[in-house]
Write a protein that holds these residues in place. Structure first.
Motif, PDB file in Angstrom:
ATOM      1  N   ASN A   6      39.546 -64.839  12.811  1.00  0.00           N
ATOM      2  CA  ASN A   6      39.695 -64.859  11.349  1.00  0.00           C
ATOM      3  C   ASN A   6      38.332 -64.985  10.673  1.00  0.00           C
ATOM      4  OD1 ASN A   6      42.619 -64.752  11.241  1.00  0.00           O
ATOM      5  ND2 ASN A   6      42.566 -66.798  12.154  1.00  0.00           N
ATOM      6  N   ARG A   7      37.430 -65.688  11.320  1.00  0.00           N
ATOM      7  CA  ARG A   7      36.037 -65.822  10.855  1.00  0.00           C
ATOM      8  C   ARG A   7      35.111 -65.642  12.043  1.00  0.00           C
ATOM      9  NH1 ARG A   7      35.053 -68.357   5.926  1.00  0.00           N
ATOM     10  NH2 ARG A   7      36.852 -69.431   5.047  1.00  0.00           N
ATOM     11  N   ALA A   8      33.868 -65.260  11.750  1.00  0.00           N
ATOM     12  CA  ALA A   8      32.901 -65.038  12.828  1.00  0.00           C
ATOM     13  C   ALA A   8      32.387 -66.368  13.370  1.00  0.00           C
ATOM     14  CB  ALA A   8      31.736 -64.205  12.307  1.00  0.00           C
ATOM     15  N   ALA A   9      32.397 -66.463  14.695  1.00  0.00           N
ATOM     16  CA  ALA A   9      31.828 -67.621  15.396  1.00  0.00           C
ATOM     17  C   ALA A   9      31.620 -67.198  16.846  1.00  0.00           C
ATOM     18  CB  ALA A   9      32.761 -68.828  15.324  1.00  0.00           C
ATOM     19  N   GLY A  10      30.819 -67.946  17.571  1.00  0.00           N
ATOM     20  CA  GLY A  10      30.680 -67.739  19.014  1.00  0.00           C
ATOM     21  C   GLY A  10      30.219 -66.347  19.388  1.00  0.00           C
ATOM     22  N   GLY A  11      31.022 -65.710  20.256  1.00  0.00           N
ATOM     23  CA  GLY A  11      30.640 -64.443  20.875  1.00  0.00           C
ATOM     24  C   GLY A  11      30.275 -63.341  19.892  1.00  0.00           C
ATOM     25  N   PHE A  29      36.909 -62.442   7.975  1.00  0.00           N
ATOM     26  CA  PHE A  29      37.351 -61.060   8.150  1.00  0.00           C
ATOM     27  C   PHE A  29      38.560 -60.805   7.247  1.00  0.00           C
ATOM     28  CE2 PHE A  29      35.487 -62.173  12.392  1.00  0.00           C
ATOM     29  CZ  PHE A  29      34.336 -61.419  12.235  1.00  0.00           C
ATOM     30  N   LYS A  30      38.535 -59.636   6.565  1.00  0.00           N
ATOM     31  CA  LYS A  30      39.639 -59.321   5.625  1.00  0.00           C
ATOM     32  C   LYS A  30      40.960 -59.276   6.373  1.00  0.00           C
ATOM     33  CE  LYS A  30      37.213 -56.631   2.142  1.00  0.00           C
ATOM     34  NZ  LYS A  30      36.264 -55.725   2.847  1.00  0.00           N
ATOM     35  N   GLU A  31      40.915 -58.648   7.553  1.00  0.00           N
ATOM     36  CA  GLU A  31      42.074 -58.601   8.448  1.00  0.00           C
ATOM     37  C   GLU A  31      41.630 -59.266   9.744  1.00  0.00           C
ATOM     38  OE1 GLU A  31      45.040 -57.266   7.912  1.00  0.00           O
ATOM     39  OE2 GLU A  31      44.465 -56.659   5.876  1.00  0.00           O
ATOM     40  N   PRO A  32      42.538 -59.953  10.443  1.00  0.00           N
ATOM     41  CA  PRO A  32      42.124 -60.540  11.721  1.00  0.00           C
ATOM     42  C   PRO A  32      41.582 -59.459  12.654  1.00  0.00           C
ATOM     43  CG  PRO A  32      44.503 -60.776  11.366  1.00  0.00           C
ATOM     44  CD  PRO A  32      43.927 -60.231  10.103  1.00  0.00           C
TER      45      PRO A  32
END
Ligand code: C5P
Length: 243
Positions: free
Chosen positions: A98-103, A116-119
């Motif tokens: 849903n949001r940017a993190a990690g990889g 992210f607008k869409e998953p």
């Protein structure tokens, strides 16, 4: 249900699987306190994690079942053990973001926290030796890891898991950033079931008020307060599911 525990089938990084006296139908999943990260390069223990993860999965899987996601969960047996349906694991890890993190921050340079607008769905090949490399639909089809119809089912179910759990976590003050799912084919019927677990080991949860990670990133990044974060998630979910 009366099922007897038999010998150990295999020991993984965070769980042990045991056979039962109904070997083709049921197995027992035991949750350990052991924690690993970075493909087991980092190893440690999170005190109480096994019992927390068993409880959390034992609340979440029946909840998902109610919302149309079939799972391998049968019943909680004890503090650290649950009875599950025997499946043949599909060797794909589905990550929903849903949001940017990690990889995705590391690999693609997307700024951490970007919504992210869409998953966003990503696939990884489940292989410890290869370090779970990212794959695409073409690899899944070519190597026969899942049929096109199965992959569609996996994505539909993963999307439903996201819709339902985003709401649950929001209600208890947590932002569901991303998570990883594994699915299997029930040995008895061939039906696709959500397998493995849903716990703070395999998802990212940020506190809505403070933005603090409340998941395994505390262990990965040596942030301290690992046990406390797992316990806090446990208590909030306990309150939610005892309503
Ligand atoms: O590392 P990455 O950002 O790709 O992980 C995405 C999500 O999937 C995280 O919540 C992480 O905990 C989970 N994950 C997992 N097991 C893996 C890889 C990722 O549980 N082998």
């Amino acid at each position: 249900m009366e099922v007897t525990k038999r010998s150990q089938i295999r020991e993984g990084k965070a769980k042990i699987l045991y056979a039962t006296d109904r070997p083709d139908e049921f197995i027992i999943q035991h949750f350990k306190d052991d924690a690993t990260a970075f493909n087991a390069l980092k190893k440690g223990t999170i005190r109480g994690k096994g019992a927390i993860n068993n409880a959390v999965t034992s609340w979440i899987y029946p909840f998902l079942e109610k919302h149309g996601v079939p799972t391998h969960f049968v019943q909680k047996l004890s503090d650290r053990e649950m009875l599950i349906k025997k499946v043949e694991i599909i060797p794909i890890e589905i990550v929903v973001r849903n949001r940017a993190a990690g990889g995705i921050v590391k690999r693609l340079g997307i700024p951490k926290g970007t919504e992210f607008k869409e998953p966003l769905f990503e696939f990884f090949y489940k292989s410890d030796e290869l370090g779970d490399p990212p794959i695409g639909e073409t690899h899944i089809a070519y190597f026969g890891w899942a049929t096109k119809a199965e992959l569609e089912t996996l994505c539909r179910l993963a999307g439903e898991v996201n819709r339902q759990l985003k709401k649950v976590f929001r209600e208890i003050g947590l932002d569901l950033i991303d998570f990883k799912l594994e699915f299997g084919r029930e040995v008895k019927t061939g039906k696709i079931l959500l397998a493995d677990e849903f716990t703070p080991d395999g998802c990212r949860l940020w506190d809505l008020k403070t933005g603090e990670p409340m998941d395994k990133d505390r262990f990965r990044q040596d942030l301290g307060g690992v046990e406390e974060a797992y316990l806090e998630v446990f208590h909030r979910l306990e309150k939610y599911f005892s309503k």
